[in-house]
Design a protein around this motif. Structure first.
Motif, short mmCIF file in Angstrom:
data_model
loop_
_atom_site.label_atom_id
_atom_site.label_comp_id
_atom_site.label_asym_id
_atom_site.label_seq_id
_atom_site.Cartn_x
_atom_site.Cartn_y
_atom_site.Cartn_z
N UNK A 106 42.16 58.77 53.55
CA UNK A 106 43.29 59.34 54.26
C UNK A 106 42.76 60.12 55.74
N UNK A 107 41.82 60.73 55.76
CA UNK A 107 41.18 61.20 56.81
C UNK A 107 41.14 60.37 58.05
N UNK A 108 40.69 59.06 57.72
CA UNK A 108 40.70 58.11 58.68
C UNK A 108 41.75 57.06 58.92
N UNK A 109 42.87 57.57 58.16
CA UNK A 109 44.08 56.90 58.32
C UNK A 109 44.26 55.54 57.55
N UNK A 110 43.37 55.63 56.86
CA UNK A 110 43.40 54.24 55.63
C UNK A 110 44.13 54.55 54.74
N UNK A 111 44.51 53.35 53.74
CA UNK A 111 44.96 53.63 52.64
C UNK A 111 44.05 53.45 51.56
N UNK A 112 44.52 53.96 50.27
CA UNK A 112 43.40 53.99 49.13
C UNK A 112 44.08 54.06 47.66
N UNK A 113 43.76 53.53 46.82
CA UNK A 113 44.46 53.63 45.56
C UNK A 113 42.98 53.88 44.37
N UNK A 114 43.25 54.59 43.50
CA UNK A 114 42.47 54.95 42.24
C UNK A 114 43.12 53.65 41.05
N UNK A 115 42.11 52.90 40.71
CA UNK A 115 42.30 51.91 39.78
C UNK A 115 41.44 52.30 38.49
N UNK A 116 42.01 52.77 37.39
CA UNK A 116 41.21 52.97 36.53
C UNK A 116 40.45 51.74 35.50
N UNK A 117 39.29 52.04 35.28
CA UNK A 117 38.84 51.03 34.49
C UNK A 117 38.09 51.45 33.47
N UNK A 118 37.45 52.71 33.26
CA UNK A 118 37.09 53.25 32.02
C UNK A 118 38.10 53.50 31.01
N UNK A 119 37.89 52.97 29.73
CA UNK A 119 39.05 53.10 28.68
C UNK A 119 40.42 52.20 28.97
N UNK A 120 40.17 51.20 29.82
CA UNK A 120 41.29 50.25 29.83
C UNK A 120 40.78 48.74 29.59
N UNK A 121 41.83 47.86 29.03
CA UNK A 121 41.51 46.78 28.58
C UNK A 121 41.99 45.56 29.57
N UNK A 122 41.37 44.48 29.38
CA UNK A 122 42.03 43.15 29.94
C UNK A 122 42.84 42.68 29.00
N UNK A 123 43.74 41.34 29.70
CA UNK A 123 44.78 40.93 28.70
C UNK A 123 44.17 40.67 27.32
N UNK A 124 43.04 39.93 27.29
CA UNK A 124 42.45 39.62 26.01
C UNK A 124 42.01 40.90 25.05
N UNK A 125 42.28 42.05 25.49
CA UNK A 125 41.82 43.33 24.63
C UNK A 125 40.38 43.66 24.66
N UNK A 126 39.64 42.86 25.36
CA UNK A 126 38.25 43.35 25.89
C UNK A 126 38.22 44.39 26.98
N UNK A 127 37.11 45.35 26.93
CA UNK A 127 37.09 46.28 28.06
C UNK A 127 37.21 45.87 29.37
N UNK A 128 37.99 46.44 30.42
CA UNK A 128 38.07 45.95 31.75
C UNK A 128 36.57 46.28 32.17
N UNK A 129 35.80 47.34 31.88
CA UNK A 129 34.56 47.72 32.21
C UNK A 129 33.56 46.47 32.22
#
Ligand SMILES: Cc1cc2nc3c(=O)[nH]c(=O)nc-3n(C[C@H](O)[C@H](O)[C@H](O)COP(=O)(O)O)c2cc1C
Length: 174
Positions: A106-129
């Motif tokens: 933000x300080x540089x005028x850029x945009x950003x978003x946190x996308x959680x990976x830890x404890x999150x799953x893929x479509x097939x139920x396996x860990x996103x990590x």
């Protein structure tokens, strides 16, 4: 340089980006506060794995269905990894650094978003990590916490308003 409170108020999660790449100076400026972030016992149990090619960004976006799709349109993905072998509080170390990245963007005028990976799953139920680990060939010691997706904002976002703060969340015991 913008005031700290201005940056904090202006920072919003940005999920759509232009196609313009970041310059190497911007990437250095982005990463500097993250490398300066406080860490437990000063052990610096955080590493950052960066990817900016379209194919990797697309693959990373698929590692986190729905809430990770925005990564595909970003200019840069910063995978914030904790080093479990270095610190038992790597999640805290990595979270502080990830927050620094959001504010630094933000300080540089850029945009950003946190996308959680830890404890999150893929479509097939396996860990996103697991998928992130595979895509980026992470070492066994690098535990991905989140992806910070960064790019130039496709549209402006409405800043947070100071008068909407829920001060009842601050509980003073006296
Ligand atoms: C720990 C954490 C995990 C998050 N995970 C995601 C995510 O996976 N995908 C996403 O689009 N946003 C994610 N966000 C962003 C939040 O949705 C966002 O910060 C919240 O809705 C408040 O909006 P704001 O950032 O614009 O103030 C995450 C934020 C945090 C702090």
């Amino acid at each position: 340089m913008a005031e700290f409170l201005d940056i904090v108020c202006r920072r919003r999660s940005v999920r759509s980006f232009t196609e313009e790449a970041l310059t190497s100076d911007e990437v250095v400026a982005l990463m500097t506060p993250a490398l300066m972030a406080p860490t437990s016992k000063g052990k610096q149990a955080v590493e950052f794995v960066l990817a900016d090619d379209r194919e990797t960004l697309e693959r990373l976006s698929q590692a986190k269905p729905r809430f990770g799709t925005l990564i595909a349109g970003a200019a840069l993905a910063i995978v914030v990894c904790g080093r479990m072998d270095i610190s038992d509080v790597w999640i805290e170390d990595a979270s502080v650094a990830a927050t620094m990245l959001l504010l630094s963007a933000e300080e540089q005028g850029l945009g950003a978003c946190w996308v959680q990976i830890r404890e999150r799953l893929q479509e097939d139920g396996s860990p996103a990590a697991l998928a992130v680990r595979d895509i980026l060939q992470l070492t066994p010691e690098q535990e991905p916490l989140c992806v910070i997706a960064v790019g130039r904002k496709a549209k402006e976002t409405k800043p947070h308003a100071l008068d909407e703060l829920r001060w009842e969340r601050v509980i003073v015991k006296s």
